[in-house]
Design a protein around this motif. Structure first.
Motif, mmCIF file in Angstrom:
data_model
loop_
_atom_site.group_PDB
_atom_site.id
_atom_site.type_symbol
_atom_site.label_atom_id
_atom_site.label_comp_id
_atom_site.label_asym_id
_atom_site.label_seq_id
_atom_site.Cartn_x
_atom_site.Cartn_y
_atom_site.Cartn_z
ATOM 1 N N ARG A 31 41.298 -86.734 11.714
ATOM 2 C CA ARG A 31 41.615 -85.494 12.451
ATOM 3 C C ARG A 31 42.395 -84.505 11.599
ATOM 4 N NH1 ARG A 31 44.260 -89.850 13.847
ATOM 5 N NH2 ARG A 31 46.537 -89.864 13.901
ATOM 6 N N ALA A 32 43.322 -85.003 10.812
ATOM 7 C CA ALA A 32 44.143 -84.094 10.020
ATOM 8 C C ALA A 32 43.276 -83.350 9.003
ATOM 9 C CB ALA A 32 45.233 -84.870 9.317
ATOM 10 N N LEU A 35 41.153 -80.783 10.741
ATOM 11 C CA LEU A 35 41.925 -79.598 11.133
ATOM 12 C C LEU A 35 42.187 -78.697 9.946
ATOM 13 C CD1 LEU A 35 44.551 -80.840 13.732
ATOM 14 C CD2 LEU A 35 42.864 -79.015 14.007
ATOM 15 N N ILE A 36 42.526 -79.306 8.837
ATOM 16 C CA ILE A 36 42.807 -78.505 7.652
ATOM 17 C C ILE A 36 41.561 -77.731 7.211
ATOM 18 C CG2 ILE A 36 43.361 -78.682 5.194
ATOM 19 C CD1 ILE A 36 45.253 -80.933 5.911
ATOM 20 N N ILE A 38 39.300 -76.423 9.115
ATOM 21 C CA ILE A 38 38.838 -75.369 10.027
ATOM 22 C C ILE A 38 38.964 -73.951 9.456
ATOM 23 C CG2 ILE A 38 39.375 -74.231 12.232
ATOM 24 C CD1 ILE A 38 39.632 -76.979 13.443
ATOM 25 N N ILE A 46 32.642 -66.470 9.229
ATOM 26 C CA ILE A 46 32.888 -65.072 9.578
ATOM 27 C C ILE A 46 32.489 -64.126 8.450
ATOM 28 C CG2 ILE A 46 34.691 -63.397 10.123
ATOM 29 C CD1 ILE A 46 36.131 -65.694 11.567
ATOM 30 N N PHE A 47 32.848 -64.488 7.224
ATOM 31 C CA PHE A 47 32.649 -63.531 6.146
ATOM 32 C C PHE A 47 31.372 -63.751 5.335
ATOM 33 C CE2 PHE A 47 37.258 -63.322 6.848
ATOM 34 C CZ PHE A 47 37.338 -61.979 7.153
ATOM 35 N N ILE A 63 18.581 -46.739 10.785
ATOM 36 C CA ILE A 63 19.184 -45.423 10.970
ATOM 37 C C ILE A 63 20.692 -45.596 10.958
ATOM 38 C CG2 ILE A 63 19.354 -43.386 12.431
ATOM 39 C CD1 ILE A 63 16.748 -44.398 13.773
ATOM 40 N N PRO A 64 21.372 -45.145 9.913
ATOM 41 C CA PRO A 64 22.818 -45.329 9.861
ATOM 42 C C PRO A 64 23.459 -44.622 11.036
ATOM 43 C CG PRO A 64 21.970 -44.357 7.837
ATOM 44 C CD PRO A 64 20.862 -44.337 8.821
ATOM 45 N N GLY A 65 24.557 -45.159 11.512
ATOM 46 C CA GLY A 65 25.254 -44.518 12.616
ATOM 47 C C GLY A 65 24.803 -45.054 13.961
ATOM 48 N N LYS A 66 23.659 -45.734 13.975
ATOM 49 C CA LYS A 66 23.192 -46.266 15.257
ATOM 50 C C LYS A 66 23.262 -47.789 15.297
ATOM 51 C CE LYS A 66 20.352 -42.621 17.134
ATOM 52 N NZ LYS A 66 18.992 -42.199 17.418
ATOM 53 N N ILE A 281 21.734 -46.454 -2.864
ATOM 54 C CA ILE A 281 23.035 -45.866 -2.535
ATOM 55 C C ILE A 281 23.012 -44.362 -2.766
ATOM 56 C CG2 ILE A 281 25.504 -45.948 -2.970
ATOM 57 C CD1 ILE A 281 24.525 -48.544 -1.855
ATOM 58 N N SER A 284 20.620 -42.969 -0.653
ATOM 59 C CA SER A 284 20.933 -43.548 0.662
ATOM 60 C C SER A 284 19.716 -44.077 1.424
ATOM 61 C CB SER A 284 21.778 -42.627 1.523
ATOM 62 O OG SER A 284 21.243 -41.350 1.625
ATOM 63 N N SER A 285 18.863 -44.857 0.739
ATOM 64 C CA SER A 285 17.811 -45.604 1.449
ATOM 65 C C SER A 285 18.332 -47.033 1.619
ATOM 66 C CB SER A 285 16.518 -45.641 0.639
ATOM 67 O OG SER A 285 16.295 -44.426 0.009
ATOM 68 N N TYR A 286 19.136 -47.213 2.666
ATOM 69 C CA TYR A 286 19.827 -48.495 2.817
ATOM 70 C C TYR A 286 18.849 -49.652 3.019
ATOM 71 C CZ TYR A 286 23.858 -45.466 3.390
ATOM 72 O OH TYR A 286 24.827 -44.525 3.204
#
Lengths: 320, 562
Positions: A31-32, A35-36, A38, A46-47, A63-66, A281, A284-286
């Motif tokens: 368990r320890a 836990l470490i 996690i 997440i990243f 479409i950027p912004g949407k 970039i 800007s054709s993402y």
């Protein structure tokens, strides 16, 4: 090693119980540790894993912004656009050549340097050399390229001054395609070899000194000790690092190339990442940029799998 | 006992780590109610605005001041920060204090340094959301992208109802008005008006007059003269140090080199060689014999080292480093930079150093035209999430087009940077001989004038500020004026046009740049010029020209329609 033994014991003890009970027991026992772990797992989820969702824009007209879910599905349109570019072949060739040459020259040098340092007696001299050799790692790449411009300038760069002193014709390094890769790779090695050697030095320090003593008693000289003890001792590290760098063979960073190239050297210097930068970039054709990035990652990952497989077969050293 | 304690510690540590990981999300939730409150407040003020707006629109001829109850509305403006970096807009500069006093509108500046602005705003816009500033400077060349994404507010009705000064200005300047309109018939942006100043500060060739005098040569007036003068610079050691270290002509990169192309009758500097011919048909001039003649001539300069052989990789700093070492015979720059070229060299001990600007040289195809920057610059917009659109457009109207706003933006604060004498504006010593050693523009910008919001540049102001101490430069600008023309107008492209242009031009531009440079430095022989033309056609240049033709026709129609 220790964990493996523990696991073995755990299995033998839990022989007559159902897998679920076994699992529960293992969880309680570790368990320890769990836990470490996690925070690390959370970090990667997440990243690293959640953002992968963004790859969908490679298959859409984003479409950027949407938001990421906006835009029409266009399938492989952006991939075809990339494959159909007249520069596709040249970009892949330039990228692979810069990587392969970089690896060919850049990979062995830190190893040799670490081996040489290892032969020195500990002391001021050794420490000074080590520090000086890894200092360039901390110089910004902008500064490094600026230094190259100064040293290699046609009018009064130190290199050309020497060439002229010895009766040669001064060379226009930055506008001659054939020098581009050499300059790019050599400056990279100068900047990174000391830093990269640190990991080998760490591996070297973990070799059991008893082995050297035994070899000495058997009458081995320094060279033989290096061949038969030192190199085998760090071989796993070398192979792991080799597999990892083979896995990034299709990615050459654009920062340094953008600082160094100009239209007169595009034929050798324009790589996938600079092309994507100009088009994805700056233009800007993402979606297009994401498609090229995705294509790159898939190839890199495939290469990594292949080399890992071979390494496992041949030397039984592998990433997993 | 000890073991339980250890377990507790493990759990606490791990939990706290997890909590800290997710705390980002928590914060958001906590601030949410505060946001709603804000929105409510905003809605209330909006209601008040609309009331005020109704009364204003009944009397549309003048802009009523103050625009709102002083202090009741705060506008957020997102733009790049002052070119004079020590005086950030965020520190509430003098002219904006004065404007706040006049209009009653408080301004909350959301600024970042000019070099980072584009990327920062791109990221903010791409992230979307409703906390965008009310007024933004749109990232360069992306107006239509954000307009079609619905981020920008169409302005034509707002201008019509609430901005009398702007309306008047647009009716006087139909081209500016036409260029503000998008192909879908909406006006999404307002740009600064710069055409009057374009004549004051043109980009010209500049040459060492002291070297010419020493070699008894005249300021070159044709491309043949230029060749001879540069050759003399190369061979006759004009800097007198006994070494052939002179670089007769240096320039920062292929783009700026193309000023020479204009001496061969091409439209290069701002149009990028794509411009209508005499009959109004848009052509790519790089496919003409004139372009070949230009390449041949520049290639000759390069081969004989009259043109800096490192030009392709130079940038402005590297060029200036060469200029400052007293080895550069001629280069090109905005004429406002010439005094600093000379003073830097003189400080370095070359007392005679004297760069002078040159009249555009005559080429084999007759008198050239030089392209000037304009007539507009920078795209500013009101975001569609803004809750104070009427206030925003009125504020812009005051700053951009009212006589008071123009005076603030051009001359700063009365009594500080200028005084009125017999009804005429006279700049004070604060501006012209600044006690802190600032240049005139820096001094004005330290008050917030010459701002990074839409404004109008006035020729007389530019002259008074820039060229007053240098009458000889002022005289040159008068002589150069007839040569100056505007380049391809900044017509807004529709989204479809942008998509097509960007997908074709990526490869085409790479090819053009690369081949042009290779022709110039001689790694590709000019015998292959016909192959080059064929390849350019194969890459789809005709599709680009067709799009540009449609844009040009649209623009001509809009001009006539006004």
């Amino acid at each position: 090693m220790q964990a493996g033994l523990d696991a073995g014991v755990g299995i033998s003890r839990a022989k007559d119980k159902t897998p679920l009970v076994k699992l529960k027991k293992n969880i309680i026992r570790d368990r320890a540790l769990l836990l470490i772990m996690i925070p690390v797992v959370a970090y990667f989820i997440i990243f690293c894993y959640l953002p992968m969702y963004g790859v969908i824009i490679a298959f859409k007209d984003f479409i950027p912004g949407k938001g990421l879910t906006s835009g029409e599905w266009v399938g492989l349109k952006h991939f075809y656009m990339f494959f159909n570019s007249i520069y596709f072949g040249r970009l892949v060739r330039n990228t692979v050549l810069i990587s392969v040459y970089g690896l060919l020259w850049g990979f062995p040098i830190p190893i040799m340097f670490a081996l040489m340092l290892n032969e020195l007696k500990d002391g001021l001299y050794k420490r000074a050399i080590q520090t000086i050799s890894y200092l360039p790692h901390f110089i910004s790449v902008v500064v490094v390229v600026g230094m190259m411009y100064n040293f290699l300038s046609v009018q009064d760069g130190i290199v050309n001054v020497f060439i002229e002193k010895f009766g040669g014709m001064s060379i226009n390094f930055f506008n001659t395609p054939k020098y581009f890769r050499t300059m790019y790779i050599a400056s990279g090695i100068w900047q990174e070899f000391g830093w990269s050697s640190i990991i080998y030095l760490a591996a070297l320090s973990s070799i059991d000194p008893q082995l050297y003593e035994a070899a000495k008693i058997d009458g081995a000289n320094r060279w033989q000790k290096m061949i038969h003890i030192t190199i085998p001792g760090i071989l796993p590290t070398i192979i792991i690092l080799l597999i990892l760098s083979l896995g990034s063979i299709m990615s050459v960073g654009f920062e340094k190339i953008i600082l160094m190239y100009n239209p007169s050297t595009y034929e050798v210097s324009d790589v996938i990442s600079t092309y994507t930068y100009r088009r994805g970039i700056l233009g800007s054709s993402y979606s297009f940029g994401a498609a090229v990035g995705f294509f790159n990652s898939v190839i890199n990952f495939t290469l990594l799998l292949i080399f890992n497989y071979f390494s496992k077969k041949v030397s039984s050293i592998s990433l997993w | 006992m000890k073991k339980t304690l250890r377990v507790i510690i493990y759990v606490v540590v791990c939990l706290s780590l997890i909590v800290s990981l997710f705390s980002g999300c928590n914060n958001k939730k906590e601030t949410a109610p505060a946001q709603t409150q804000e929105t409510q407040k905003a809605a209330e003020t909006k209601a008040a605005d609309t009331k005020a707006a109704e009364t204003a629109s009944s009397d549309a001829m003048t802009l009523k001041l103050p625009i709102v109850q002083p202090g009741s509305v705060t506008l957020k403006i997102g733009t790049f920060d002052n070119w004079y970096a020590p005086a950030s807009y965020a520190s509430n500069l003098a002219i904006f204090q004065a404007i706040e006093k006049d209009t009653g509108v408080k301004i909350n500046w959301e600024v970042s340094p000019p070099a980072q602005w584009n990327t920062q705003m791109q990221t903010r816009l791409a992230a979307g959301g409703d906390d965008l500033p009310d007024i933004i400077c749109v990232p360069w060349g992306e107006t239509m992208k954000w307009a079609s994404a619905g981020t920008l507010q169409p302005l034509e009705e707002l201008v019509d109802k609430f901005a009398p000064n702007m309306k008047k200005f647009f009716s006087e300047q139909p081209e500016v008005k036409a260029l503000n309109y998008a192909p879908d018939g909406h006006m999404y942006k307002i740009s600064s008006y710069v055409s009057e100043s374009a004549y004051v500060n043109p980009w010209l060739f500049t040459i060492r007059k002291d070297w010419l005098d020493k070699l008894q040569l005249k300021v070159p007036e044709s491309t043949d003269d230029w060749y001879n003068v540069l050759k003399a610079f190369k061979e006759k050691d004009p800097n007198g140090n006994g070494k052939a270290d002179e670089i007769p002509y240096t320039i920062e990169g292929p783009h700026y080199l193309s000023r020479f192309a204009e001496c061969f009758g091409l439209r290069a500097f701002y149009s990028g060689y794509q411009y209508p011919d005499a009959s109004g048909k848009v052509i790519d001039q790089r496919l003409t014999d004139q372009f070949k003649a230009y390449l041949t001539w520049v290639n000759k300069l390069y081969k004989e080292k009259l043109l800096d052989n490192e030009f392709a990789g130079l940038d402005l700093e590297k060029k200036l480093a060469k200029v400052n070492r007293n080895i550069v015979g001629a280069t090109g720059t905005f004429i406002s930079n010439i005094p600093s070229f000379n003073s830097n060299l003189q400080k370095a001990g070359f007392a005679d150093a004297n760069y002078v600007p040159c009249i555009p040289p005559k080429g084999p195809y007759g008198n050239p035209t030089f392209e000037a920057y304009g007539p507009i610059s920078g795209d500013f917009a009101i975001t569609s999430v803004s809750k104070n659109k009427e206030v925003a457009i009125k504020w812009l109207d005051y700053v951009y087009a009212s006589p008071e706003g123009i005076r603030y933006c051009m001359y700063g604060i009365e009594g500080k940077s200028y005084v009125m004498e017999n009804g005429k504006i006279k700049l004070t010593d604060f501006t012209l001989k600044n006690p802190d050693g600032l240049g005139p523009f820096e001094a004005l910008r330290s008050l917030g004038a010459w701002p990074n919001v839409p404004y109008q540049q006035k020729e007389e102001a530019y002259k008074a500020i820039l060229l007053a101490p240098y009458p000889e430069l002022s005289a040159i600008t008068e002589k150069v004026k007839p040569y100056l023309v505007f380049g391809w107008p900044p017509i807004l492209s529709s989204k479809e046009e942008t998509d097509q242009l960007s997908s074709i031009s990526a490869d085409l531009n790479t090819y053009m740049e690369e081949m042009t440079t290779k022709f110039i430095i001689g790694t590709e022989s000019l015998d292959k010029f016909d192959d080059f033309k064929n390849q350019v056609k194969a890459l789809g240049v005709d599709k680009i020209l067709a799009i540009k033709q449609a844009q040009w026709d649209r623009h001509q129609k809009a001009l006539k329609g006004n």
